[in-house]
Write a protein that holds these residues in place. Structure first.
Motif, PDB file in Angstrom:
ATOM      1  N   ALA A   1       0.859  -1.190   0.000  1.00 35.61           N
ATOM      2  CA  ALA A   1       0.000   0.000   0.000  1.00 35.61           C
ATOM      3  C   ALA A   1       0.888   1.230   0.000  1.00 35.61           C
ATOM      4  O   ALA A   1       1.952   1.244   0.631  1.00 35.61           O
ATOM      5  N   PHE A   2       0.443   2.267  -0.698  1.00 33.62           N
ATOM      6  CA  PHE A   2       1.280   3.452  -0.865  1.00 33.62           C
ATOM      7  C   PHE A   2       0.418   4.699  -1.023  1.00 33.62           C
ATOM      8  O   PHE A   2      -0.631   4.669  -1.660  1.00 33.62           O
ATOM      9  N   TYR A   3       0.901   5.777  -0.414  1.00 29.85           N
ATOM     10  CA  TYR A   3       0.280   7.086  -0.663  1.00 29.85           C
ATOM     11  C   TYR A   3       1.371   8.148  -0.631  1.00 29.85           C
ATOM     12  O   TYR A   3       2.244   8.132   0.245  1.00 29.85           O
ATOM     13  N   SER A   4       1.336   9.057  -1.587  1.00 31.75           N
ATOM     14  CA  SER A   4       2.249  10.194  -1.575  1.00 31.75           C
ATOM     15  C   SER A   4       1.488  11.456  -1.933  1.00 31.75           C
ATOM     16  O   SER A   4       0.463  11.416  -2.632  1.00 31.75           O
ATOM     17  N   LYS A   5       2.005  12.568  -1.443  1.00 31.06           N
ATOM     18  CA  LYS A   5       1.396  13.864  -1.736  1.00 31.06           C
ATOM     19  C   LYS A   5       2.483  14.928  -1.776  1.00 31.06           C
ATOM     20  O   LYS A   5       3.320  15.007  -0.860  1.00 31.06           O
ATOM     21  N   HIS A   6       2.476  15.718  -2.832  1.00 27.13           N
ATOM     22  CA  HIS A   6       3.344  16.889  -2.898  1.00 27.13           C
ATOM     23  C   HIS A   6       2.519  18.069  -2.407  1.00 27.13           C
ATOM     24  O   HIS A   6       1.524  18.448  -3.022  1.00 27.13           O
ATOM     25  N   LEU A   7       2.912  18.632  -1.278  1.00 26.64           N
ATOM     26  CA  LEU A   7       2.069  19.626  -0.609  1.00 26.64           C
ATOM     27  C   LEU A   7       1.934  20.919  -1.403  1.00 26.64           C
ATOM     28  O   LEU A   7       0.907  21.592  -1.319  1.00 26.64           O
ATOM     29  N   LYS A   8       2.956  21.272  -2.154  1.00 24.27           N
ATOM     30  CA  LYS A   8       2.918  22.517  -2.921  1.00 24.27           C
ATOM     31  C   LYS A   8       2.219  22.334  -4.257  1.00 24.27           C
ATOM     32  O   LYS A   8       1.442  23.194  -4.683  1.00 24.27           O
ATOM     33  N   GLN A   9       2.477  21.216  -4.904  1.00 25.05           N
ATOM     34  CA  GLN A   9       1.898  20.979  -6.232  1.00 25.05           C
ATOM     35  C   GLN A   9       0.500  20.375  -6.170  1.00 25.05           C
ATOM     36  O   GLN A   9      -0.169  20.283  -7.197  1.00 25.05           O
TER      37      GLN A   9
ATOM     38  N   LYS B   1      -0.349  17.309  -5.767  1.00 23.74           N
ATOM     39  CA  LYS B   1      -0.382  16.084  -6.551  1.00 23.74           C
ATOM     40  C   LYS B   1      -0.235  14.890  -5.630  1.00 23.74           C
ATOM     41  O   LYS B   1       0.518  14.935  -4.656  1.00 23.74           O
ATOM     42  N   GLU B   2      -0.938  13.812  -5.931  1.00 27.29           N
ATOM     43  CA  GLU B   2      -0.903  12.631  -5.087  1.00 27.29           C
ATOM     44  C   GLU B   2      -0.823  11.369  -5.929  1.00 27.29           C
ATOM     45  O   GLU B   2      -1.136  11.372  -7.117  1.00 27.29           O
ATOM     46  N   VAL B   3      -0.395  10.288  -5.272  1.00 32.06           N
ATOM     47  CA  VAL B   3      -0.457   8.945  -5.841  1.00 32.06           C
ATOM     48  C   VAL B   3      -1.022   8.052  -4.750  1.00 32.06           C
ATOM     49  O   VAL B   3      -0.550   8.080  -3.610  1.00 32.06           O
ATOM     50  N   ALA B   4      -2.044   7.284  -5.078  1.00 29.62           N
ATOM     51  CA  ALA B   4      -2.685   6.406  -4.098  1.00 29.62           C
ATOM     52  C   ALA B   4      -2.802   4.999  -4.681  1.00 29.62           C
ATOM     53  O   ALA B   4      -3.471   4.803  -5.700  1.00 29.62           O
ATOM     54  N   ILE B   5      -2.142   4.049  -4.034  1.00 28.14           N
ATOM     55  CA  ILE B   5      -2.188   2.642  -4.443  1.00 28.14           C
ATOM     56  C   ILE B   5      -2.581   1.831  -3.210  1.00 28.14           C
ATOM     57  O   ILE B   5      -1.807   1.742  -2.251  1.00 28.14           O
ATOM     58  N   ASN B   6      -3.780   1.292  -3.202  1.00 26.77           N
ATOM     59  CA  ASN B   6      -4.302   0.588  -2.019  1.00 26.77           C
ATOM     60  C   ASN B   6      -4.193   1.464  -0.773  1.00 26.77           C
ATOM     61  O   ASN B   6      -3.993   0.971   0.346  1.00 26.77           O
ATOM     62  N   ALA B   7      -4.332   2.766  -0.957  1.00 28.68           N
ATOM     63  CA  ALA B   7      -4.017   3.740   0.091  1.00 28.68           C
ATOM     64  C   ALA B   7      -5.000   3.743   1.249  1.00 28.68           C
ATOM     65  O   ALA B   7      -4.692   4.294   2.315  1.00 28.68           O
ATOM     66  N   ASP B   8      -6.174   3.156   1.071  1.00 28.68           N
ATOM     67  CA  ASP B   8      -7.179   3.160   2.130  1.00 28.68           C
ATOM     68  C   ASP B   8      -7.416   1.767   2.716  1.00 28.68           C
ATOM     69  O   ASP B   8      -8.370   1.555   3.455  1.00 28.68           O
ATOM     70  N   GLU B   9      -6.515   0.831   2.406  1.00 31.82           N
ATOM     71  CA  GLU B   9      -6.618  -0.517   2.971  1.00 31.82           C
ATOM     72  C   GLU B   9      -5.851  -0.591   4.285  1.00 31.82           C
ATOM     73  O   GLU B   9      -4.790   0.026   4.442  1.00 31.82           O
ATOM     74  N   LEU B  10      -6.381  -1.360   5.232  1.00 36.77           N
ATOM     75  CA  LEU B  10      -5.754  -1.487   6.538  1.00 36.77           C
ATOM     76  C   LEU B  10      -4.508  -2.363   6.478  1.00 36.77           C
ATOM     77  O   LEU B  10      -4.521  -3.437   5.869  1.00 36.77           O
TER      78      LEU B  10
END
Length: 298
Positions: free
Chosen positions: A43-51, A53-62
């Protein structure tokens, strides 16, 4: 008049859209390529706070937190400090009955050694000390006190399970704590923005989170002069890490969670740890290619 109201509404909508999260398609493609052959769940989540922009891969799975749960424990301790129930300079006495094993230093202290709360917090975060972490969890009021704080921060899936009444089944499934990649990233972002308890206490938590002894995973892929806050976690079939980077072109945050990993080795050739370094390298070079690009990680 109606036309003016409609125009204002559309203008506000456009302004809002400027700050809405957009998927970073290019980065998402790179992450998918990196994890294609990983032998475990991811599972992965990233966010660029200024831009924005995000990437979410299974980001809401426990997923299990492993030692990343020590960040919610940190918040619980600081809530007690804010309430006037604890102090960073509060004197405490270590008893060898607290020895727990696993990672950390305090298990080697002599019985009756005097210490203080700031030392407990520092060891919990920098050295992932299990003795001080359990002690801090106790001082914070345990999961029954910490979990409602997470809910108040709109982190409804992030829980402390260990030694928490009513969460025995969750403990069997996830261990010490559970979270999602999105929520753990959000917690670091909230601390960065001064939105956890207060700007004053968020600032102090941020300072504690900067000092990491275990810096061979994601942190090894960023120039040493770049400030980061982070926490790693490890179990036999689990590797976790959450990181916020104060990068030259804008802060970015990411969380990588794995479970049911085939490779259960305990050295830096572990597949999940190699993957973590690779992904950190990808993110850095994606956003900071004009600063100090790092070569592909081995």
């Amino acid at each position: 008049m109606k036309n003016s109201v409609a125009f204002l509404f559309l203008l506000l909508l456009q302004i809002g859209n400027l700050h809405a999260q957009r998927t970073d398609k290019a980065l998402e493609k790179k992450i998918h390529a990196a994890i294609a052959e990983f032998q475990g769940e991811f599972a992965f989540y990233s966010k660029h706070l200024k831009q924005h922009k995000e990437v979410a891969i299974n980001a809401d799975e426990l997923y299990p937190t492993a030692s990343v749960v020590k960040i919610p424990i940190l918040v619980g301790v600081f809530q007690k400090i804010a309430n006037g129930e604890l102090r960073l300079d509060q004197q405490l006495t270590y008893r060898d009955s607290r020895a727990y094993g696993g990672s950390g230093i305090m298990q080697f202290y002599k019985d009756s050694t005097q210490t203080d709360l700031a030392t407990l917090i520092g060891l919990m975060l920098s050295y992932s000390d299990n003795v001080t972490s359990i002690w801090c969890q106790e001082l914070a009021g345990g999961g029954l006190a910490i979990n409602p704080i997470m809910e108040s921060l709109d982190l409804k899936y992030t829980k402390v399970n260990s030694r928490t009444a009513g969460r025995e089944e969750d403990w069997k499934k996830y261990g010490w704590g559970q979270t999602t990649a999105r929520e753990m990233s959000q917690l670091l972002e909230k601390i960065r923005l001064g939105k956890v308890i207060s700007p004053q206490y968020s600032d102090k938590m941020y300072r504690f989170l900067k000092n990491q002894f275990y810096n061979g995973r994601s942190l090894s892929q960023f120039p040493a002069e770049i400030n980061c806050i982070s926490k790693t976690g490890s179990l036999e079939d689990v590797r976790t890490e959450t990181v916020l980077v104060n990068a030259p072109h804008g802060d970015f945050v990411f969380t990588l969670l794995t479970k049911n990993n085939k490779d259960q080795s305990w050295d830096n050739t572990n597949e999940a740890e190699i993957l973590t370094r690779k992904i950190a390298n990808i993110i850095w070079n994606h956003y900071e290619e004009n600063y100090t690009p790092y070569p592909p990680v081995n």
